[in-house]
Design a protein around this motif. Structure first.
Motif, mmCIF file in Angstrom:
data_model
loop_
_atom_site.group_PDB
_atom_site.id
_atom_site.type_symbol
_atom_site.label_atom_id
_atom_site.label_comp_id
_atom_site.label_asym_id
_atom_site.label_seq_id
_atom_site.Cartn_x
_atom_site.Cartn_y
_atom_site.Cartn_z
ATOM 1 N N VAL A 7 10.907 8.877 -0.352
ATOM 2 C CA VAL A 7 10.033 7.923 0.520
ATOM 3 C C VAL A 7 10.955 6.690 0.841
ATOM 4 O O VAL A 7 11.881 6.217 0.349
ATOM 5 C CB VAL A 7 9.155 7.373 -0.646
ATOM 6 N N GLN A 138 -5.597 2.420 -13.276
ATOM 7 C CA GLN A 138 -4.458 2.710 -12.114
ATOM 8 C C GLN A 138 -3.828 1.162 -12.011
ATOM 9 O O GLN A 138 -2.767 0.722 -11.603
ATOM 10 C CB GLN A 138 -5.334 3.113 -10.777
ATOM 11 N N VAL A 142 0.030 -0.428 -12.279
ATOM 12 C CA VAL A 142 0.805 -0.801 -11.129
ATOM 13 C C VAL A 142 1.510 -2.106 -11.797
ATOM 14 O O VAL A 142 2.510 -2.532 -11.438
ATOM 15 C CB VAL A 142 -0.155 -1.087 -9.778
ATOM 16 N N ASP A 173 -5.693 -0.245 -2.593
ATOM 17 C CA ASP A 173 -5.288 0.421 -0.960
ATOM 18 C C ASP A 173 -4.214 -0.240 -0.438
ATOM 19 O O ASP A 173 -3.773 0.371 0.533
ATOM 20 C CB ASP A 173 -6.561 0.291 -0.526
ATOM 21 N N LYS A 175 -1.010 -0.831 -1.031
ATOM 22 C CA LYS A 175 0.084 -0.169 -1.500
ATOM 23 C C LYS A 175 1.433 -1.194 -1.615
ATOM 24 O O LYS A 175 2.448 -0.815 -1.297
ATOM 25 C CB LYS A 175 0.395 1.023 -0.471
ATOM 26 N N VAL A 193 6.274 -2.430 -3.417
ATOM 27 C CA VAL A 193 5.620 -1.340 -2.638
ATOM 28 C C VAL A 193 5.358 -0.567 -3.924
ATOM 29 O O VAL A 193 5.944 -0.155 -4.756
ATOM 30 C CB VAL A 193 6.529 -0.672 -1.822
ATOM 31 N N PHE A 194 4.204 0.207 -3.605
ATOM 32 C CA PHE A 194 3.798 1.054 -4.803
ATOM 33 C C PHE A 194 2.827 1.937 -3.997
ATOM 34 O O PHE A 194 2.422 1.950 -3.144
ATOM 35 C CB PHE A 194 2.950 0.380 -6.096
ATOM 36 N N ASN A 195 2.733 3.321 -4.898
ATOM 37 C CA ASN A 195 1.719 4.342 -4.395
ATOM 38 C C ASN A 195 1.713 5.401 -5.450
ATOM 39 O O ASN A 195 2.156 5.300 -6.651
ATOM 40 C CB ASN A 195 2.567 5.069 -3.061
ATOM 41 N N PHE A 196 0.983 6.437 -5.052
ATOM 42 C CA PHE A 196 0.413 7.223 -6.321
ATOM 43 C C PHE A 196 1.175 8.634 -5.769
ATOM 44 O O PHE A 196 1.363 9.108 -4.819
ATOM 45 C CB PHE A 196 -1.153 7.655 -6.215
ATOM 46 N N ILE A 201 2.132 6.910 -10.775
ATOM 47 C CA ILE A 201 2.386 5.581 -10.170
ATOM 48 C C ILE A 201 3.671 5.383 -9.870
ATOM 49 O O ILE A 201 4.420 5.053 -10.821
ATOM 50 C CB ILE A 201 1.657 4.469 -10.312
#
Length: 208
Positions: A7, A138, A142, A173, A175, A193-196, A201
């Protein structure tokens, strides 16, 4: 399996993920460890922790480093000998590293109900208002990751998650978001910065 995912976090930072499906013997056969790491592996009672540790070394080997290029300072913070910055995380089925020319902190967490149950201990729970139960879990995950990632960058005793690290309001949403560390009369601003990834996570914090 080989590298699970790469990523691009920003133009100087890349995150690498390894999904652990191999048995312990496979890792031992293919990972080259320094003496300190061999002692550390031998002292681990959990096979899951052993595999997570070795998967990190596989990620290093994937990008041209080895365990011999990695060292830890007195606070337990990892460093690379070529002076690039590195952060490391492991959670159950996944290990992750991020490598950058700037200070970077990462955290990888399994999404689980327990994080929400203890949310009041580390965050402003008003940030969870008007969300479904799964969204609350969730988002709490985060926010925990934000605070853990910033703490990894600073590595200073006395930093309190609820009292010193503050995340801006954000939507799942988005991210991305921002956060502040207010500690010892200083204020530092961080990009987040974060994401699944499957049931996990990842969160990355950095200063530009």
């Amino acid at each position: 399996m080989p590298l699970y995912k790469e990523v691009i976090i920003n133009d100087t930072t890349t995150l690498y993920l390894w999904k652990i499906t191999e048995d312990l013997e496979w890792f031992i056969d293919v990972v080259d460890l320094n003496i300190s790491s061999k002692k550390r592996i031998d002292s681990m009672k959990s096979e899951s922790h052993q595999k997570g540790f070795l998967a990190v070394r596989m990620l290093l080997q994937h990008i041209g480093y080895s365990d011999f290029d990695l060292y830890y300072d007195a606070h337990g913070k990892p460093h690379l000998k070529d002076e690039k910055c590195i952060s490391i995380s492991h959670s159950h089925e996944f290990s992750a590293i991020a490598v950058s020319t700037h200070s970077i902190g990462i955290d990888l967490e399994l999404v689980k109900e327990k994080t929400l149950k203890i949310a009041s201990r580390f965050m402003d729970v008003s940030h969870l208002e008007n969300l479904s139960e799964i969204e609350k879990i969730q988002k709490a995950t985060v926010i925990w990751g934000i605070k853990e990632s910033i703490f990894k960058i600073k590595s200073q005793e006395g930093i309190s998650f609820p009292n010193h690290i503050f995340e801006n309001k954000f939507n799942l949403d988005d991210k991305i978001t921002e956060a502040q560390l207010r500690f010892n009369s200083e204020i530092e601003n961080y990009n987040i910065v974060f994401n699944f990834v499957e049931d996990y996570i990842y969160v990355c914090a950095y200063i530009y």
